[in-house]
Scaffold this active site. Sequence first.
Site, PDB file in Angstrom:
ATOM      1  N   ARG A 106      12.024 -45.010  -5.695  1.00  0.00           N
ATOM      2  CA  ARG A 106      11.767 -44.343  -4.697  1.00  0.00           C
ATOM      3  C   ARG A 106      10.272 -44.678  -4.413  1.00  0.00           C
ATOM      4  O   ARG A 106       9.268 -44.654  -5.152  1.00  0.00           O
ATOM      5  CB  ARG A 106      11.748 -42.673  -5.407  1.00  0.00           C
ATOM      6  CG  ARG A 106      12.755 -41.886  -4.933  1.00  0.00           C
ATOM      7  CD  ARG A 106      12.712 -40.462  -5.489  1.00  0.00           C
ATOM      8  NE  ARG A 106      11.553 -40.064  -5.990  1.00  0.00           N
ATOM      9  CZ  ARG A 106      11.078 -38.752  -6.230  1.00  0.00           C
ATOM     10  NH1 ARG A 106      12.322 -37.811  -5.728  1.00  0.00           N
ATOM     11  NH2 ARG A 106      10.249 -38.366  -6.856  1.00  0.00           N
ATOM     12  N   THR A 110       6.804 -42.113   0.834  1.00  0.00           N
ATOM     13  CA  THR A 110       7.942 -41.475   1.671  1.00  0.00           C
ATOM     14  C   THR A 110       9.066 -40.782   0.825  1.00  0.00           C
ATOM     15  O   THR A 110       9.810 -40.003   1.396  1.00  0.00           O
ATOM     16  CB  THR A 110       8.617 -42.861   2.457  1.00  0.00           C
ATOM     17  OG1 THR A 110       9.205 -43.623   1.419  1.00  0.00           O
ATOM     18  CG2 THR A 110       7.455 -43.477   3.189  1.00  0.00           C
ATOM     19  N   ASP A 202       9.384 -37.796 -15.603  1.00  0.00           N
ATOM     20  CA  ASP A 202       9.756 -38.778 -14.846  1.00  0.00           C
ATOM     21  C   ASP A 202      10.889 -39.503 -16.112  1.00  0.00           C
ATOM     22  O   ASP A 202      10.576 -39.989 -17.134  1.00  0.00           O
ATOM     23  CB  ASP A 202       8.624 -39.818 -14.801  1.00  0.00           C
ATOM     24  CG  ASP A 202       9.119 -41.193 -14.146  1.00  0.00           C
ATOM     25  OD1 ASP A 202      10.074 -41.825 -14.621  1.00  0.00           O
ATOM     26  OD2 ASP A 202       8.818 -41.357 -13.102  1.00  0.00           O
ATOM     27  N   ASP A 205      10.515 -43.427 -17.175  1.00  0.00           N
ATOM     28  CA  ASP A 205       9.105 -43.447 -18.076  1.00  0.00           C
ATOM     29  C   ASP A 205       9.352 -42.910 -19.378  1.00  0.00           C
ATOM     30  O   ASP A 205       9.137 -43.659 -20.480  1.00  0.00           O
ATOM     31  CB  ASP A 205       7.863 -42.597 -17.591  1.00  0.00           C
ATOM     32  CG  ASP A 205       7.421 -43.676 -16.395  1.00  0.00           C
ATOM     33  OD1 ASP A 205       7.500 -44.888 -16.370  1.00  0.00           O
ATOM     34  OD2 ASP A 205       6.437 -43.114 -15.543  1.00  0.00           O
TER      35      ASP A 205
END
Length: 211
Positions: A106, A110, A202, A205
Amino acid sequence: MQYKNAFVFEHPLIQHKISLLRDKNTGTKEFRELVEEVSMLMVYEFTRELPLEEIEIETPLAKTVTKVLSDKPIALVPILRAGLGMVAGIQNLLPKTRVGHIGLYRDHETHQPVEYYSKMPQDIASSVAIILDPMFATGGSAVAAVDYLKNLGCADIRLVCIIASKYAIDKMSEEHPDVPVFCAAVDAEMNEDMYIVPGLGDAGDRIFGTK
Ligand code: PRP
Ligand code: URA
């Protein structure tokens, strides 16, 4: 809450493990193991409609006709990186599945998915394609993965994620109403960075220990 295109797991064992995944104090090793375990527990439901065929076998007592999964190929399609964490748990129960990788990240500004890699099994068009990604936030990455697979001729596509936003479930229903979504939890909100809230942070991660 009922969705026409989504199945939400309410099993206590899954809910328990989701709570451990959400906890910020859960470390990398345990997080990775939990992602595998939750993914394995979800197999039972997302394979419910797989085709069977009859075979004849001999038990120690008699010949009999019994059912096994048909030869229709099944491809797991993890979205890199975080989807990779779901593959091993599912392959414990579906060892013959092949794995097609699709690399999407991603864009930080944006929030749109950017494709950077793909490699699919040769028979992907005739396979049941099961897209894997723990997080279904804006839905952009998973919708892009479905677009990609449909362009290759896939007609039987399912999405398996761990945490979905309501927004993403609606987006998939609008863009690809034929693609069922299987998820372990649905969260109501996203923050300004388009992270699911409360979510689990995340996923990539936390699986790979990169933060
Ligand atoms: C995360 C996640 C999904 C995507 C979800 O990946 O694993 O692929 O974001 O967001 P969306 O539904 O809004 O598209 P990320 O881009 O962080 O890449 P990574 O797995 O390599 O960390
Ligand atoms: N990607 C993640 O890993 N987590 C989110 O909440 C959203 C996108």
